[in-house]
Structures are given as structure tokens and as C-alpha cells.
Design a protein around this motif. Structure first.
Motif, PDB file in Angstrom:
ATOM      1  N   PHE A 136       0.868  -1.185   0.000  1.00 44.83           N
ATOM      2  CA  PHE A 136       0.000   0.000   0.000  1.00 44.83           C
ATOM      3  C   PHE A 136       0.901   1.230   0.000  1.00 44.83           C
ATOM      4  O   PHE A 136       1.628   1.475   0.959  1.00 44.83           O
ATOM      5  CB  PHE A 136      -0.905  -0.006   1.227  1.00 44.83           C
ATOM      6  N   GLY A 137       0.834   2.008  -1.108  1.00 47.34           N
ATOM      7  CA  GLY A 137       1.734   3.148  -1.249  1.00 47.34           C
ATOM      8  C   GLY A 137       1.023   4.458  -1.514  1.00 47.34           C
ATOM      9  O   GLY A 137      -0.174   4.607  -1.242  1.00 47.34           O
ATOM     10  N   LYS A 138       1.767   5.409  -2.088  1.00 47.22           N
ATOM     11  CA  LYS A 138       1.229   6.755  -2.320  1.00 47.22           C
ATOM     12  C   LYS A 138       0.056   6.746  -3.292  1.00 47.22           C
ATOM     13  O   LYS A 138      -0.889   7.525  -3.127  1.00 47.22           O
ATOM     14  CB  LYS A 138       2.341   7.667  -2.852  1.00 47.22           C
ATOM     15  N   PHE A 139       0.121   5.880  -4.312  1.00 50.33           N
ATOM     16  CA  PHE A 139      -0.994   5.854  -5.251  1.00 50.33           C
ATOM     17  C   PHE A 139      -2.283   5.441  -4.551  1.00 50.33           C
ATOM     18  O   PHE A 139      -3.333   6.058  -4.761  1.00 50.33           O
ATOM     19  CB  PHE A 139      -0.712   4.888  -6.405  1.00 50.33           C
ATOM     20  N   GLN A 140      -2.201   4.385  -3.746  1.00 54.04           N
ATOM     21  CA  GLN A 140      -3.395   3.956  -3.023  1.00 54.04           C
ATOM     22  C   GLN A 140      -3.909   5.053  -2.099  1.00 54.04           C
ATOM     23  O   GLN A 140      -5.116   5.196  -1.892  1.00 54.04           O
ATOM     24  CB  GLN A 140      -3.109   2.683  -2.225  1.00 54.04           C
ATOM     25  N   GLY A 141      -2.983   5.855  -1.557  1.00 50.81           N
ATOM     26  CA  GLY A 141      -3.395   6.973  -0.720  1.00 50.81           C
ATOM     27  C   GLY A 141      -4.190   8.003  -1.495  1.00 50.81           C
ATOM     28  O   GLY A 141      -5.215   8.503  -1.015  1.00 50.81           O
ATOM     29  N   LEU A 142      -3.727   8.316  -2.725  1.00 52.14           N
ATOM     30  CA  LEU A 142      -4.472   9.263  -3.565  1.00 52.14           C
ATOM     31  C   LEU A 142      -5.800   8.668  -4.019  1.00 52.14           C
ATOM     32  O   LEU A 142      -6.821   9.373  -4.079  1.00 52.14           O
ATOM     33  CB  LEU A 142      -3.627   9.656  -4.775  1.00 52.14           C
ATOM     34  N   ALA A 143      -5.795   7.369  -4.357  1.00 47.50           N
ATOM     35  CA  ALA A 143      -7.043   6.709  -4.745  1.00 47.50           C
ATOM     36  C   ALA A 143      -8.036   6.720  -3.589  1.00 47.50           C
ATOM     37  O   ALA A 143      -9.243   6.904  -3.788  1.00 47.50           O
ATOM     38  CB  ALA A 143      -6.768   5.269  -5.193  1.00 47.50           C
ATOM     39  N   LEU A 144      -7.515   6.543  -2.374  1.00 47.11           N
ATOM     40  CA  LEU A 144      -8.364   6.616  -1.185  1.00 47.11           C
ATOM     41  C   LEU A 144      -8.970   8.003  -1.028  1.00 47.11           C
ATOM     42  O   LEU A 144     -10.162   8.145  -0.733  1.00 47.11           O
ATOM     43  CB  LEU A 144      -7.539   6.249   0.050  1.00 47.11           C
ATOM     44  N   ALA A 145      -8.168   9.036  -1.249  1.00 46.90           N
ATOM     45  CA  ALA A 145      -8.651  10.410  -1.100  1.00 46.90           C
ATOM     46  C   ALA A 145      -9.738  10.726  -2.128  1.00 46.90           C
ATOM     47  O   ALA A 145     -10.777  11.328  -1.793  1.00 46.90           O
ATOM     48  CB  ALA A 145      -7.496  11.393  -1.237  1.00 46.90           C
ATOM     49  N   TYR A 146      -9.534  10.312  -3.377  1.00 44.66           N
ATOM     50  CA  TYR A 146     -10.507  10.624  -4.425  1.00 44.66           C
ATOM     51  C   TYR A 146     -11.805   9.852  -4.237  1.00 44.66           C
ATOM     52  O   TYR A 146     -12.899  10.430  -4.238  1.00 44.66           O
ATOM     53  CB  TYR A 146      -9.923  10.323  -5.802  1.00 44.66           C
ATOM     54  N   SER A 147     -11.695   8.524  -4.086  1.00 45.89           N
ATOM     55  CA  SER A 147     -12.903   7.725  -3.931  1.00 45.89           C
ATOM     56  C   SER A 147     -13.606   8.058  -2.618  1.00 45.89           C
ATOM     57  O   SER A 147     -14.839   8.046  -2.540  1.00 45.89           O
ATOM     58  CB  SER A 147     -12.567   6.228  -3.985  1.00 45.89           C
ATOM     59  N   GLY A 148     -12.815   8.387  -1.588  1.00 44.02           N
ATOM     60  CA  GLY A 148     -13.406   8.782  -0.321  1.00 44.02           C
ATOM     61  C   GLY A 148     -14.204  10.070  -0.429  1.00 44.02           C
ATOM     62  O   GLY A 148     -15.226  10.239   0.239  1.00 44.02           O
ATOM     63  N   LEU A 149     -13.749  10.980  -1.295  1.00 48.64           N
ATOM     64  CA  LEU A 149     -14.504  12.217  -1.510  1.00 48.64           C
ATOM     65  C   LEU A 149     -15.869  11.914  -2.117  1.00 48.64           C
ATOM     66  O   LEU A 149     -16.861  12.586  -1.804  1.00 48.64           O
ATOM     67  CB  LEU A 149     -13.716  13.166  -2.421  1.00 48.64           C
TER      68      LEU A 149
ATOM     69  N   VAL B 187     -10.578  12.975 -14.546  1.00 46.46           N
ATOM     70  CA  VAL B 187      -9.768  12.645 -15.724  1.00 46.46           C
ATOM     71  C   VAL B 187      -8.424  12.033 -15.341  1.00 46.46           C
ATOM     72  O   VAL B 187      -7.761  11.418 -16.180  1.00 46.46           O
ATOM     73  CB  VAL B 187      -9.538  13.904 -16.592  1.00 46.46           C
ATOM     74  N   PHE B 188      -7.998  12.193 -14.090  1.00 41.21           N
ATOM     75  CA  PHE B 188      -6.698  11.676 -13.668  1.00 41.21           C
ATOM     76  C   PHE B 188      -6.783  10.258 -13.092  1.00 41.21           C
ATOM     77  O   PHE B 188      -5.760   9.667 -12.765  1.00 41.21           O
ATOM     78  CB  PHE B 188      -6.080  12.599 -12.610  1.00 41.21           C
ATOM     79  N   MET B 189      -7.983   9.724 -12.976  1.00 47.79           N
ATOM     80  CA  MET B 189      -8.154   8.419 -12.343  1.00 47.79           C
ATOM     81  C   MET B 189      -8.026   7.293 -13.372  1.00 47.79           C
ATOM     82  O   MET B 189      -8.695   7.320 -14.411  1.00 47.79           O
ATOM     83  CB  MET B 189      -9.523   8.337 -11.657  1.00 47.79           C
ATOM     84  N   PRO B 190      -7.170   6.278 -13.134  1.00 50.16           N
ATOM     85  CA  PRO B 190      -6.977   5.191 -14.092  1.00 50.16           C
ATOM     86  C   PRO B 190      -8.095   4.161 -14.020  1.00 50.16           C
ATOM     87  O   PRO B 190      -8.822   4.078 -13.023  1.00 50.16           O
ATOM     88  CB  PRO B 190      -5.644   4.577 -13.645  1.00 50.16           C
ATOM     89  N   GLU B 191      -8.210   3.364 -15.076  1.00 50.00           N
ATOM     90  CA  GLU B 191      -9.159   2.254 -15.085  1.00 50.00           C
ATOM     91  C   GLU B 191      -8.656   1.162 -14.140  1.00 50.00           C
ATOM     92  O   GLU B 191      -7.460   1.052 -13.858  1.00 50.00           O
ATOM     93  CB  GLU B 191      -9.290   1.698 -16.508  1.00 50.00           C
ATOM     94  N   SER B 192      -9.571   0.356 -13.629  1.00 53.99           N
ATOM     95  CA  SER B 192      -9.197  -0.740 -12.744  1.00 53.99           C
ATOM     96  C   SER B 192      -8.441  -1.814 -13.519  1.00 53.99           C
ATOM     97  O   SER B 192      -8.948  -2.342 -14.502  1.00 53.99           O
ATOM     98  CB  SER B 192     -10.461  -1.350 -12.115  1.00 53.99           C
ATOM     99  N   PRO B 193      -7.203  -2.166 -13.095  1.00 58.27           N
ATOM    100  CA  PRO B 193      -6.470  -3.244 -13.770  1.00 58.27           C
ATOM    101  C   PRO B 193      -7.212  -4.571 -13.713  1.00 58.27           C
ATOM    102  O   PRO B 193      -7.122  -5.381 -14.635  1.00 58.27           O
ATOM    103  CB  PRO B 193      -5.148  -3.318 -12.991  1.00 58.27           C
ATOM    104  N   ARG B 194      -7.954  -4.800 -12.649  1.00 57.19           N
ATOM    105  CA  ARG B 194      -8.698  -6.047 -12.529  1.00 57.19           C
ATOM    106  C   ARG B 194      -9.785  -6.135 -13.600  1.00 57.19           C
ATOM    107  O   ARG B 194     -10.020  -7.191 -14.187  1.00 57.19           O
ATOM    108  CB  ARG B 194      -9.315  -6.157 -11.122  1.00 57.19           C
ATOM    109  N   TYR B 195     -10.454  -5.016 -13.823  1.00 61.45           N
ATOM    110  CA  TYR B 195     -11.458  -4.981 -14.879  1.00 61.45           C
ATOM    111  C   TYR B 195     -10.820  -5.226 -16.241  1.00 61.45           C
ATOM    112  O   TYR B 195     -11.352  -5.975 -17.076  1.00 61.45           O
ATOM    113  CB  TYR B 195     -12.174  -3.629 -14.864  1.00 61.45           C
ATOM    114  N   LEU B 196      -9.655  -4.617 -16.489  1.00 66.39           N
ATOM    115  CA  LEU B 196      -8.962  -4.801 -17.768  1.00 66.39           C
ATOM    116  C   LEU B 196      -8.556  -6.263 -17.960  1.00 66.39           C
ATOM    117  O   LEU B 196      -8.617  -6.788 -19.077  1.00 66.39           O
ATOM    118  CB  LEU B 196      -7.739  -3.892 -17.827  1.00 66.39           C
TER     119      LEU B 196
END
Length: 478
Positions: free
Chosen positions: A21-34, A181-190
Motif C-alpha cells: 500500500f503506497g502513495k498511489f493507493q493513498g491518492l485513490a483513497l482520497a478521491y474515492s473517499g470524496l 480525468v486523472f483516475m486510471p481504469e481498474s487493472p482487474r477490470y482490464l
């Protein structure tokens, strides 16, 4: 002599575990949490706007309850998103009459209907070993959204009007639009779509952003060694676990919906729907009762009525305090969810909700009322969040969004019925009947939890329907 070249491969969950769990997950947490924060604000606003509009436009109790019901009706749609929530939420601040307010709040609810996507999207970037803990952390955004809305109403309503509260509450949805626009697609979905190269590229960018690396070898879809053209190879050797060849099932949205009723998922799907209906009815019932009981107990008892200003202040205080009570509920959920499992955690918390609600079958003092509702909301929030963790884990990626989304939609039906039934009973001075109804739904929910045949604690997310079948020995509780 020609030597065969062995290829090392790894699955998505193995890559996430390797990176941590790194910085990217932290940003993903902040965005989805919003997104979760925004939905909480739009739901909590119903506790304040309803009474204010009822007084201004002379509405009946059923018309006031309908303002809440149309939001949950709109939330059954998952086609809206942040844009619909922001536009409809902002325009509702300028509603000239009751009908236009109903329509716009319903549209705002349609935008909120996609809120579960934030939940599922973030979960698919989290390593499986501590997925439960981080999903509980994610859920704190809902609590902070509830507390923020109560604080905002406490500040805005006495000075300005409910229209300003509606407009200001739409701001978080606007912020979501800016950064989407900065959020990537889910790798699991891909991976489920066979786009292994695209999934690998996203994982590689995440690894670089986290200043770490991916495991040696090539990415393969969970449970399958079928690589795309770029990663094709003659012989493969799994890096971290044995990989068995399976076929990734690609289904359209409608086909995924039909799969919910297949023999493999039918029982679990129906039980999950009942759990979500009961869970949502009980949780939102407690949320709305925090404001409704404050005034109804005085109205329905023989005690001297308080002045309107004192009653208003009491409503803000009760909602604010009970909203804060969700924080210890989340902490309790975090401590239990990955230790005793999803099912036992929900059962324990539902029992405590039942205990805290039971004294409310009779009229209580305002202090005791706030304390009991705080305790009930604390544990109700815990069951609500663990259910939100549990539901997406049950289904494979190819139908995870559909399975969890439909369960959430059924839960919205509970939210729709709640203000018309439970809150309606309270405003009609039938508080005992309303509490007993909540208690009955709690008992039903506990029975349903015990009947669900899956426990997902510590298990990796499954990508394919075949993966569910092959992992049945692991997931099904004996």
C-alpha cells in the motif's frame, strides 16, 4: 539441444501484495473517499431540509417523507455520477415549489446511485491481506461527510436558509468532476476483458509512483495463464502460486445480471438482497430518528412544548452527536473484520444495535435518547460498512459491479420505505411500533447473515466465474 524457456507469471493480487500500500493507493483513497463524503452529505441533508421545507410550504408529514424517499428512488439508478449530483443538487437550491424540489432531489439521488462504484474501484487497488482494514478506513469518509453536513446545517440554517445548505452541499461533487480525468481504469477490470497489456501498464505506473517495482515475470489474469499477444510464451511457471488454466468469462451487463440467478449464486444473491434491505432500513431509520424523535417526543407527550428555536437547536445537537458516534463504530469494525470475519462481525454488531434501540419503545429523556441513538448508530454503521466490504468480495470481477450494485439498489428500497413507514409512525405518535419494526428487521438480518454460505476473510478477489467454482472449498463455510 534446445532449452525450453520458462516464464515467470504473477496474478494481479500477487502484484498488489508485492508492491504494498503506497502513495498511489493513498491518492485513490482520497478521491474515492470524496465521492463517499459527497454521498453522505446529500443523504444527511434530508434530516434538515425536510422540516424546514415542511414549515415554509405547509407540507404534510407524508409529503415531507417523500422528499427523502425520492432521493433513495433516484439512488437505485447507477447511470448518474458526480455531474448529475452536482447539477441537480445545485439547482434544487433554487426550487420555486414542492414539485420541482422533488424532481431535482430525485435526480440528485440518481447521481448518488453510482456511489458504490467508488467503493469497488478503490478496493481493487488494495492488497488482499489488509483489504478489510483499508475499506473501513475508506468508510470514515462517510462519517466525516455526515458530521460535516450536520455542522454545516448548524451554521447555515439559523443564519441563511435551506437553499444555501443545498447549494453548499453540492461542492464536493463538483470537486470530483475536476479530478476524474486523472483516475486510471481498474487493472482487474482490464484483466477480465483480456487487456492484460493495458493492466500491466497501469500497474507499472503505480509501481513507479510508489517507488517500488512489480514482481519478476509477466502479468496473467487471475486463475488463467492466457496472456495477450505481447506476453505470449511457450512455457510458464507461476512465481508466487500455482496457476491453473481457465477461461475468462466476458459478459455484458445484462448477462452478468442474469448470472446472479444462476444455481451457483441464486441463494447468496437473495440472502444478500434481504441483508441490504434490512441493513439500509435500520441504518437510515436511526439517522432520521435522530431528528424526528427530538420533536415528536415533546409533541406526543403531555410535557410542555419547547419553543421552536430550542427544538431546532436540539435537532442539530442530536444529529451532530449521533454522527460522531459512527467513528467508534468504524474503529470496532476495523478491529473485528479481519480477525473474526465478516459474518460474525455483522452478527455481533446487529445484536448491540438491537440492545440500544430496545429502551426507545418508551419515551426517554432527551439526554438518554441521544445516548441510545448514538450507541445504535455506532454499531449500525459498523454492520453497514462490513456489508459493503462483504458484498463485492462474494462475486467474481466479471460480475462484481453488477452483483454489488444490484444489492445496493435493493438497499435503496429500504431507504425509500423507511421514511414513509418508520418515520411516518413516529410523527404519528406510534414510536413503539416504529422501534419494534426496526428490531424485527435486525432479527431477520441476523438470520440471513448466518445463512449466507460464504466467508471471505483473507481471501483473494476472484476474477472469473470458474474461479468461484474452483475456490469453493476455500470460501464456503463448512
Amino acid at each position: 539441444m534446445i532449452l525450453a524457456i520458462q516464464r515467470l507469471v504473477y496474478t494481479l493480487d500477487e502484484a498488489l501484495t508485492f508492491m504494498g500500500f503506497g502513495k498511489f493507493q493513498g491518492l485513490a483513497l482520497a478521491y474515492s473517499g470524496l465521492g463517499w463524503f459527497s454521498e453522505a452529505m446529500e443523504v444527511m441533508i434530508l434530516s434538515f431540509v425536510g422540516p424546514a421545507v415542511k414549515s415554509e410550504w405547509g407540507l404534510s408529514s407524508s409529503e415531507e417523507s417523500l422528499i427523502t424517499t425520492v432521493v433513495f428512488a433516484g439512488m437505485m439508478s447507477i447511470l448518474g455520477g458526480a455531474l448529475v449530483t452536482f447539477v441537480a443538487g445545485l439547482l434544487s437550491a433554487f426550487s420555486p415549489n414542492y414539485i420541482s424540489l422533488l424532481i431535482l432531489r430525485g435526480l440528485a439521488g440518481a447521481g448518488l446511485g453510482s456511489g458504490h462504484v467508488f467503493f469497488s474501484w478503490f478496493m481493487e487497488f488494495v492488497p488482499p491481506s489488509n483489504r478489510g482494514k483499508w475499506m473501513v478506513v475508506f468508510s470514515t469518509f462517510w462519517t466525516f461527510g455526515s458530521v460535516s453536513e450536520a455542522a454545516l446545517a448548524w451554521i447555515v440554517m439559523p443564519i441563511l436558509t435551506w437553499r444555501w445548505l443545498l447549494a453548499l452541499s453540492a461542492i464536493p461533487a463538483f470537486v470530483l468532476l475536476i479530478f476524474i480525468v486523472f483516475m486510471p481504469e481498474s487493472p482487474r477490470y482490464l484483466c477480465t476483458k483480456g487487456r492484460i497489456t493495458d493492466a500491466h501498464n497501469i500497474l507499472d505506473k503505480i509501481a513507479q509512483f510508489n517507488q517500488t517495482s512489480l514482481p519478476s515475470g509477466n502479468l496473467t489474469s487471475d486463475g488463467t495463464n492466457d496472456l495477450d499477444e505481447e506476453f505470449s510464451t511457450s512455457e510458464e511457471t507461476p512465481l508466487l502460486s500455482s496457476a491453473r488454466k481457465r477461461t475468462t468469462v466476458r459478459k455484458s451487463g445484462f448477462s452478468s445480471f442474469l448470472m446472479l440467478f444462476s444455481p451457483r449464486f441464486f441463494k447468496t444473491t437473495i440472502l444478500l438482497w434481504v441483508l441490504y434491505f434490512g441493513n439500509s432500513f435500520v441504518y437510515y431509520g436511526i439517522v432520521l430518528l435522530a431528528s424526528e424523535l427530538s420533536g415528536s417526543q415533546s409533541k406526543c407527550s403531555s410535557s410542555i412544548l419547547l419553543s421552536e428555536n430550542v427544538q431546532d437547536a436540539s435537532v442539530y445537537i442530536n444529529v451532530f452527536i449521533t454522527s460522531f458516534a459512527e467513528l467508534p463504530g468504524l474503529l470496532t469494525a476495523a478491529l473485528l473484520v479481519d480477525r473474526v470475519g465478516r459474518k460474525l462481525s455483522m452478527t455481533i454488531m446487529f445484536i448491540f444495535v438491537c440492545i440500544f434501540l430496545l429502551p426507545l419503545v418508551t419515551l426517554q429523556s432527551n439526554i438518554l435518547l441521544t445516548a441510545l441513538l448514538s450507541g445504535a448508530r455506532m454499531f449500525s454503521m459498523g454492520t453497514f460498512i462490513i456489508a459493503n466490504i462483504f458484498a463485492p468480495e462474494i462475486y467474481p470481477t466479471s460480475m462484481r459491479s453488477t452483483g454489488a450494485g444490484v444489492a445496493y439498489a435493493v438497499g435503496r428500497i429500504g431507504g425509500m420505505v423507511c421514511p414513509l413507514v418508520a418515520v411516518g409512525l413516529v410523527t404519528s405518535c406510534h414510536q413503539t411500533a416504529a422501534i419494534l419494526l426496526l428490531e424485527a428487521l435486525i432479527v431477520l438480518s441476523v438470520v440471513v447473515i448466518l445463512l449466507i454460505p460464504f466467508e471471505t476473510k483473507g481471501k483473494e478477489l476472484v476474477n472469473t466465474i470458474d474461479g468461484v467454482s474452483n475456490s469453493k472449498q476455500v470460501l464456503v463455510v463448512a
